[in-house]
Write a protein that holds these residues in place. Sequence first.
Motif, PDB file in Angstrom:
ATOM      1  N   VAL A  61       0.833  -1.202   0.000  1.00 15.08           N
ATOM      2  CA  VAL A  61       0.000   0.000   0.000  1.00 15.08           C
ATOM      3  C   VAL A  61       0.864   1.246   0.000  1.00 15.08           C
ATOM      4  O   VAL A  61       1.669   1.456   0.904  1.00 15.08           O
ATOM      5  CB  VAL A  61      -0.947   0.025   1.229  1.00 15.08           C
ATOM      6  N   LEU A  62       0.690   2.052  -1.039  1.00 15.84           N
ATOM      7  CA  LEU A  62       1.274   3.387  -1.086  1.00 15.84           C
ATOM      8  C   LEU A  62       0.175   4.323  -0.596  1.00 15.84           C
ATOM      9  O   LEU A  62      -0.846   4.498  -1.252  1.00 15.84           O
ATOM     10  CB  LEU A  62       1.703   3.730  -2.510  1.00 15.84           C
ATOM     11  N   PHE A  63       0.378   4.856   0.602  1.00 13.47           N
ATOM     12  CA  PHE A  63      -0.663   5.608   1.303  1.00 13.47           C
ATOM     13  C   PHE A  63      -0.306   7.094   1.326  1.00 13.47           C
ATOM     14  O   PHE A  63       0.590   7.515   2.057  1.00 13.47           O
ATOM     15  CB  PHE A  63      -0.804   5.066   2.733  1.00 13.47           C
ATOM     16  N   LEU A  64      -0.980   7.881   0.492  1.00 16.80           N
ATOM     17  CA  LEU A  64      -0.794   9.328   0.452  1.00 16.80           C
ATOM     18  C   LEU A  64      -1.828   9.955   1.367  1.00 16.80           C
ATOM     19  O   LEU A  64      -3.028   9.821   1.130  1.00 16.80           O
ATOM     20  CB  LEU A  64      -0.972   9.861  -0.971  1.00 16.80           C
ATOM     21  N   PHE A  65      -1.368  10.615   2.419  1.00 14.52           N
ATOM     22  CA  PHE A  65      -2.305  11.160   3.396  1.00 14.52           C
ATOM     23  C   PHE A  65      -2.032  12.629   3.646  1.00 14.52           C
ATOM     24  O   PHE A  65      -0.892  13.088   3.627  1.00 14.52           O
ATOM     25  CB  PHE A  65      -2.247  10.374   4.713  1.00 14.52           C
ATOM     26  N   ARG A  70       7.528  -6.778   6.096  1.00 13.10           N
ATOM     27  CA  ARG A  70       7.449  -7.106   4.667  1.00 13.10           C
ATOM     28  C   ARG A  70       7.491  -5.859   3.788  1.00 13.10           C
ATOM     29  O   ARG A  70       7.350  -5.959   2.581  1.00 13.10           O
ATOM     30  CB  ARG A  70       6.185  -7.918   4.402  1.00 13.10           C
ATOM     31  N   GLN A  71       7.672  -4.701   4.417  1.00 17.69           N
ATOM     32  CA  GLN A  71       7.738  -3.417   3.704  1.00 17.69           C
ATOM     33  C   GLN A  71       6.523  -3.212   2.808  1.00 17.69           C
ATOM     34  O   GLN A  71       6.635  -2.797   1.651  1.00 17.69           O
ATOM     35  CB  GLN A  71       9.021  -3.306   2.893  1.00 17.69           C
ATOM     36  N   LEU A  72       5.339  -3.493   3.365  1.00 18.86           N
ATOM     37  CA  LEU A  72       4.107  -3.410   2.581  1.00 18.86           C
ATOM     38  C   LEU A  72       3.432  -2.047   2.649  1.00 18.86           C
ATOM     39  O   LEU A  72       2.481  -1.811   1.905  1.00 18.86           O
ATOM     40  CB  LEU A  72       3.106  -4.482   3.045  1.00 18.86           C
ATOM     41  N   LEU A  73       3.884  -1.170   3.520  1.00 21.74           N
ATOM     42  CA  LEU A  73       3.220   0.119   3.691  1.00 21.74           C
ATOM     43  C   LEU A  73       4.218   1.250   3.570  1.00 21.74           C
ATOM     44  O   LEU A  73       5.235   1.267   4.248  1.00 21.74           O
ATOM     45  CB  LEU A  73       2.544   0.177   5.070  1.00 21.74           C
ATOM     46  N   LEU A  74       3.902   2.194   2.684  1.00 24.43           N
ATOM     47  CA  LEU A  74       4.680   3.416   2.581  1.00 24.43           C
ATOM     48  C   LEU A  74       3.736   4.588   2.799  1.00 24.43           C
ATOM     49  O   LEU A  74       2.826   4.815   1.996  1.00 24.43           O
ATOM     50  CB  LEU A  74       5.372   3.539   1.226  1.00 24.43           C
ATOM     51  N   ASN A  75       3.923   5.296   3.913  1.00 24.03           N
ATOM     52  CA  ASN A  75       3.133   6.487   4.222  1.00 24.03           C
ATOM     53  C   ASN A  75       3.827   7.708   3.633  1.00 24.03           C
ATOM     54  O   ASN A  75       5.008   7.933   3.895  1.00 24.03           O
ATOM     55  CB  ASN A  75       3.012   6.683   5.742  1.00 24.03           C
ATOM     56  N   VAL A  76       3.091   8.486   2.853  1.00 28.29           N
ATOM     57  CA  VAL A  76       3.627   9.707   2.261  1.00 28.29           C
ATOM     58  C   VAL A  76       2.666  10.837   2.593  1.00 28.29           C
ATOM     59  O   VAL A  76       1.509  10.821   2.184  1.00 28.29           O
ATOM     60  CB  VAL A  76       3.786   9.585   0.727  1.00 28.29           C
ATOM     61  N   GLU A  77       3.183  11.816   3.337  1.00 23.67           N
ATOM     62  CA  GLU A  77       2.365  12.949   3.753  1.00 23.67           C
ATOM     63  C   GLU A  77       2.363  14.031   2.684  1.00 23.67           C
ATOM     64  O   GLU A  77       3.371  14.279   2.049  1.00 23.67           O
ATOM     65  CB  GLU A  77       2.947  13.526   5.053  1.00 23.67           C
ATOM     66  N   PHE A  78       1.191  14.648   2.475  1.00 18.92           N
ATOM     67  CA  PHE A  78       1.124  15.784   1.559  1.00 18.92           C
ATOM     68  C   PHE A  78       0.314  16.898   2.196  1.00 18.92           C
ATOM     69  O   PHE A  78      -0.409  16.684   3.148  1.00 18.92           O
ATOM     70  CB  PHE A  78       0.526  15.387   0.200  1.00 18.92           C
ATOM     71  N   ILE A  79       0.504  18.089   1.676  1.00 20.91           N
ATOM     72  CA  ILE A  79      -0.272  19.243   2.149  1.00 20.91           C
ATOM     73  C   ILE A  79      -1.145  19.701   1.006  1.00 20.91           C
ATOM     74  O   ILE A  79      -0.671  19.862  -0.096  1.00 20.91           O
ATOM     75  CB  ILE A  79       0.658  20.398   2.599  1.00 20.91           C
TER      76      ILE A  79
END
Length: 137
Positions: free
Chosen positions: A67-71, A128-137
């Motif tokens: 999951v590439l999670f853009l929050f 398992r490196q399944l989650l990448l959290n990427v913060e945006f404004i």
Amino acid sequence: MLSESTKERIAQFVQVHRERQSNVVLITSGGTTVPLEANTVRFIDNFSVGTRGSASAEYYLRRGYAVLFLFRKRSLRPFERKFNHLNILDLIKPAAKSGAEASFVVDQSALSFDLGQLVGEYERARERQLLLNVEFI
């Protein structure tokens, strides 16, 4: 706009999962701001806190997806969302001291979920490196 280091983290994440032939899902979460003019003074804003997005990420992680999670900044993230209405310090109680180190226990009586299961799911996703959290404004 994403920084170069963030773009590189995303590229590495995608490459790792391409090599593993993993299913990857992109989830955007949190509110959206749309400027009404070139020099932004006014804008339209959606004050979503990201409950659906973070829950969706957990759903896909449980099924083995990457999951590439853009929050949006200050919105809820997967796993952490469960603590949204809790003061974490109210859950932590001092345990018996052993030497110079203090230890603590978690009072799970205030939780409406299984903390052990939540931590286990988070650890599996992290290992398992399944989650990448990427913060945006």
